[in-house]
Design an enzyme around this catalytic site. Structure first.
Site, PDB file in Angstrom:
ATOM      1  N   TRP A 184       0.722  -1.148  -0.145  1.00  0.00           N
ATOM      2  CA  TRP A 184      -0.277  -0.330   0.409  1.00  0.00           C
ATOM      3  C   TRP A 184       0.226   1.557   0.170  1.00  0.00           C
ATOM      4  O   TRP A 184       1.976   1.579   0.818  1.00  0.00           O
ATOM      5  CB  TRP A 184      -1.673   0.266   1.009  1.00  0.00           C
ATOM      6  CG  TRP A 184      -1.551   0.851   1.201  1.00  0.00           C
ATOM      7  CD1 TRP A 184      -2.589   1.970  -0.318  1.00  0.00           C
ATOM      8  CD2 TRP A 184      -1.053   2.092   2.139  1.00  0.00           C
ATOM      9  NE1 TRP A 184      -2.579   3.404   0.991  1.00  0.00           N
ATOM     10  CE2 TRP A 184      -1.923   3.635   2.020  1.00  0.00           C
ATOM     11  CE3 TRP A 184      -0.466   2.127   3.001  1.00  0.00           C
ATOM     12  CZ2 TRP A 184      -1.774   4.424   2.185  1.00  0.00           C
ATOM     13  CZ3 TRP A 184      -0.189   3.115   4.092  1.00  0.00           C
ATOM     14  CH2 TRP A 184      -1.499   4.663   4.018  1.00  0.00           C
ATOM     15  N   GLU A 225      -2.675  -2.536  -2.839  1.00  0.00           N
ATOM     16  CA  GLU A 225      -4.409  -2.012  -2.106  1.00  0.00           C
ATOM     17  C   GLU A 225      -4.326  -0.804  -3.040  1.00  0.00           C
ATOM     18  O   GLU A 225      -3.379   0.156  -2.699  1.00  0.00           O
ATOM     19  CB  GLU A 225      -3.715  -1.714  -0.998  1.00  0.00           C
ATOM     20  CG  GLU A 225      -5.220  -1.639   0.053  1.00  0.00           C
ATOM     21  CD  GLU A 225      -4.405  -1.496   1.556  1.00  0.00           C
ATOM     22  OE1 GLU A 225      -3.846  -2.106   1.962  1.00  0.00           O
ATOM     23  OE2 GLU A 225      -5.985  -1.361   2.378  1.00  0.00           O
ATOM     24  N   LYS A 227      -6.762   3.147  -2.182  1.00  0.00           N
ATOM     25  CA  LYS A 227      -7.297   3.641  -2.088  1.00  0.00           C
ATOM     26  C   LYS A 227      -8.090   4.916  -2.770  1.00  0.00           C
ATOM     27  O   LYS A 227      -7.929   5.429  -3.889  1.00  0.00           O
ATOM     28  CB  LYS A 227      -6.145   4.339  -1.041  1.00  0.00           C
ATOM     29  CG  LYS A 227      -6.827   5.276   0.234  1.00  0.00           C
ATOM     30  CD  LYS A 227      -5.751   4.870   0.945  1.00  0.00           C
ATOM     31  CE  LYS A 227      -6.307   5.935   2.178  1.00  0.00           C
ATOM     32  NZ  LYS A 227      -5.773   6.182   4.071  1.00  0.00           N
ATOM     33  N   ASP A 258      -9.886  -2.493   0.312  1.00  0.00           N
ATOM     34  CA  ASP A 258      -9.520  -2.410   2.092  1.00  0.00           C
ATOM     35  C   ASP A 258     -11.332  -2.127   2.538  1.00  0.00           C
ATOM     36  O   ASP A 258     -11.680  -0.891   1.155  1.00  0.00           O
ATOM     37  CB  ASP A 258      -8.459  -1.341   2.149  1.00  0.00           C
ATOM     38  CG  ASP A 258      -8.826  -0.589   4.130  1.00  0.00           C
ATOM     39  OD1 ASP A 258      -7.785  -0.441   4.260  1.00  0.00           O
ATOM     40  OD2 ASP A 258      -9.405   0.040   4.467  1.00  0.00           O
ATOM     41  N   HIS A 261     -11.377   2.035   1.740  1.00  0.00           N
ATOM     42  CA  HIS A 261     -11.229   2.859   0.923  1.00  0.00           C
ATOM     43  C   HIS A 261     -11.873   3.660  -0.651  1.00  0.00           C
ATOM     44  O   HIS A 261     -11.094   3.975  -1.381  1.00  0.00           O
ATOM     45  CB  HIS A 261      -9.823   1.718   0.441  1.00  0.00           C
ATOM     46  CG  HIS A 261      -8.636   1.775   1.397  1.00  0.00           C
ATOM     47  ND1 HIS A 261      -7.619   1.191   0.844  1.00  0.00           N
ATOM     48  CD2 HIS A 261      -9.021   2.856   2.626  1.00  0.00           C
ATOM     49  CE1 HIS A 261      -6.603   1.789   2.112  1.00  0.00           C
ATOM     50  NE2 HIS A 261      -7.590   2.195   3.094  1.00  0.00           N
ATOM     51  N   ASP A 293     -12.627   7.202   6.478  1.00  0.00           N
ATOM     52  CA  ASP A 293     -11.348   5.730   6.314  1.00  0.00           C
ATOM     53  C   ASP A 293     -11.274   5.907   8.032  1.00  0.00           C
ATOM     54  O   ASP A 293      -9.731   6.045   8.048  1.00  0.00           O
ATOM     55  CB  ASP A 293     -10.448   5.645   5.859  1.00  0.00           C
ATOM     56  CG  ASP A 293      -9.669   4.388   5.643  1.00  0.00           C
ATOM     57  OD1 ASP A 293     -10.248   3.236   5.832  1.00  0.00           O
ATOM     58  OD2 ASP A 293      -8.387   4.165   5.191  1.00  0.00           O
ATOM     59  N   ASP A 295     -10.844   3.478   9.976  1.00  0.00           N
ATOM     60  CA  ASP A 295     -10.237   2.116  10.585  1.00  0.00           C
ATOM     61  C   ASP A 295     -10.618   2.211  12.318  1.00  0.00           C
ATOM     62  O   ASP A 295      -9.774   1.962  13.151  1.00  0.00           O
ATOM     63  CB  ASP A 295      -8.718   2.901  10.787  1.00  0.00           C
ATOM     64  CG  ASP A 295      -8.196   2.598   9.154  1.00  0.00           C
ATOM     65  OD1 ASP A 295      -8.571   1.297   8.552  1.00  0.00           O
ATOM     66  OD2 ASP A 295      -7.395   3.252   8.889  1.00  0.00           O
TER      67      ASP A 295
HETATM   68  C1  RNT Z   1      -3.969   2.663   4.496  1.00  0.00           C
HETATM   69  C2  RNT Z   1      -3.793   1.219   4.014  1.00  0.00           C
HETATM   70  C3  RNT Z   1      -2.821   0.175   4.888  1.00  0.00           C
HETATM   71  C4  RNT Z   1      -2.575   0.236   6.392  1.00  0.00           C
HETATM   72  C5  RNT Z   1      -2.273   0.230   7.157  1.00  0.00           C
HETATM   73  C6  RNT Z   1      -1.261   0.228   8.231  1.00  0.00           C
HETATM   74  O1  RNT Z   1      -5.133   3.581   4.697  1.00  0.00           O
HETATM   75  O2  RNT Z   1      -5.525   0.363   4.185  1.00  0.00           O
HETATM   76  O3  RNT Z   1      -3.486  -0.784   4.448  1.00  0.00           O
HETATM   77  O4  RNT Z   1      -3.586   0.893   7.068  1.00  0.00           O
HETATM   78  O5  RNT Z   1      -1.199  -0.193   6.015  1.00  0.00           O
HETATM   79 ZN    ZN Z   2      -5.707  -1.445   4.444  1.00  0.00          ZN
END
Ligand code: RNT
Ligand code: ZN
Length: 416
Positions: A184, A225, A227, A258, A261, A293, A295
């Protein structure tokens, strides 16, 4: 007879009446590992001495007890894992290298810097996953890593990407389990870019340079990944959905979805079956965005249930690697792990117990009233009783697991 047993016997009967075998569901749950992110334990800071997080992500809160070094982090993970039933992996970031007090830059990281993690994993028969870290670093401050216009910066991060694959490979060699290595990159602009194309072309070129290194175990599973945007990077993200999905698809890599994302009304549960028509394998970052986002710790909400349903209904257990990605610094971090990982497992168990055949049959017959009615009935089937029995068989506490975390907090975390 124990309360658990009575509840379980009742649940077993209810499910059997709908053609579902609860024993088989629990066995299936034991074949789905959850990759647990090490970074919930220390607010994604790692061991390089950084005190703040960059790359457009943020952990908010300052609950006491944050792990300050590898020993503390492993101790906390052990505590959390003792309360989480069933198969797990540990997901590491390059930031969590142990360099014995020496400054080792990201382009110089080697397997030896993860040797203690490997020994720890081996003792516990756990697999390790990995992530190169393209953030919280001087050379990422300008907002670009693999897509930087500065050749030196780009070369540095390409080398980091290569080293991350070498480390992932060493995990496979030592532990004899596959290692998902997830890329990422936060690269992007805060404000309106002029040239949207060149950074993307550079990103592709850099990734190609990283993956040109051959001879790694086929069990090193590189993932990309995507985003939508990051904090301070609101206007443009190089590694958008289209770029990363296209890259993964054309290079035979895993694509990483994700949950935080995408646009707020876009759900990754809807994307799994679409991507899997073309991409052989996916990685999921199961997370929970609240308005952005953010988390947050994952809860057993509709989207988590739907993600699990998609994996199970599609029979995608072998093609989808499930990892968690959230970080909350405002609550007990060990509790945050236990809550989130248990929820992921609960969602999977609930999906495995679902009388899916009946739903599909109603759908095929065009009886959408029955599909809706049945689906709503199935939501309240006694899956909690099966979950409790699953915990009992693994000798794990049910709802009172928090008492153990509170004791740990009192005895260990609050002394840090
Ligand atoms: C960030 C991504 C990524 C991180 C981690 C720490 O938006 O989601 O995956 O959260 O790698
Ligand atoms: Zn992530």
């Amino acid at each position: 007879m124990s309360i658990n047993q009575r509840g379980f016997d009742y649940a077993k009967e209810r499910y059997a009446a709908l053609g579902v075998n609860v024993e088989r569901a629990m066995e299936a749950l034991d074949r789905i590992p959850i990759s647990v992110h090490c970074w919930q334990g220390d607010d994604v800071l790692g061991f390089e001495g950084e005190e703040s997080l960059s790359g457009g992500i943020a952990a908010t809160g300052n609950y006491p007890g944050r792990a300050r070094n590898a020993e503390e982090l492993r101790q906390d993970i052990d505590k959390a894992f003792s309360l989480i039933p069933g198969p797990k992996k540990l997901n590491l970031h390059a930031l969590y290298a142990e360099t014995g007090g020496k400054k080792v830059d990201r382009d110089a990281l080697r397997p030896e810097h993860f040797q203690t993690w490997v020994a720890w994993a081996k003792e516990r028969d756990l697999g390790l996953d990995f992530n190169p870290s393209f953030f919280s670093h001087k050379k990422a401050e300008a907002g670009f890593t693999l897509s930087s216009a500065d050749e030196g910066v780009r070369a540095f991060w390409i080398e980091h990407g290569k080293r991350s694959r070498e480390i992932a490979d060493s995990f496979v060699q030592a532990l004899h389990k596959p290692c998902v290595n997830n890329f990422w990159m936060p690269d992007g602009y805060k404000d309106i870019p002029a040239d949207l194309s060149a950074p993307r072309a550079r990103m592709v070129e850099s990734l190609d340079a990283i993956f040109a290194e051959k001879g790694l175990s086929p069990e090193v599973l590189d993932a990309l990944e995507s985003k939508l945007f990051g904090l301070g990077l609101e206007s443009y993200t190089v590694g958008s959905h289209e770029l990363m999905y296209g890259y993964a698809l054309s290079r035979g890599k895993l694509y990483c979805l994700d949950a935080g994302h995408f646009h707020p009304l876009e759900y990754i549960s809807d994307k799994i079956s679409a991507c899997l028509q073309f991409c052989p394998r996916l990685l999921l970052h199961v997370s929970r965005g609240v308005r952005w986002d953010s988390d947050h710790v994952i809860v057993l909400d509709n989207e988590l249930e739907r993600i699990a349903q998609e994996v199970v209904r599609g029979g995608y257990e072998q093609r989808v690697a499930i990892a968690l990605d959230y970080f909350d610094a405002s609550i007990n971090r060990v509790a945050a792990w236990v809550i989130g990982v248990r929820n992921a497992k609960k969602a999977l168990l609930k999906a495995l117990l679902e009388p899916y055949g009946l739903l599909r049959q109603a759908e095929l017959e065009g009886d959408y009233s029955a599909r809706l009615a049945l689906g709503e009935e199935f939501r309240t089937l006694p899956f909690g009783e099966v979950w409790n029995m699953y915990l009992e068989r693994k000798s794990m506490p049910a709802a009172n697991w928090l008492d153990e975390v509170k004791a740990y907090e009192r005895d260990v975390l609050f002394h840090r």
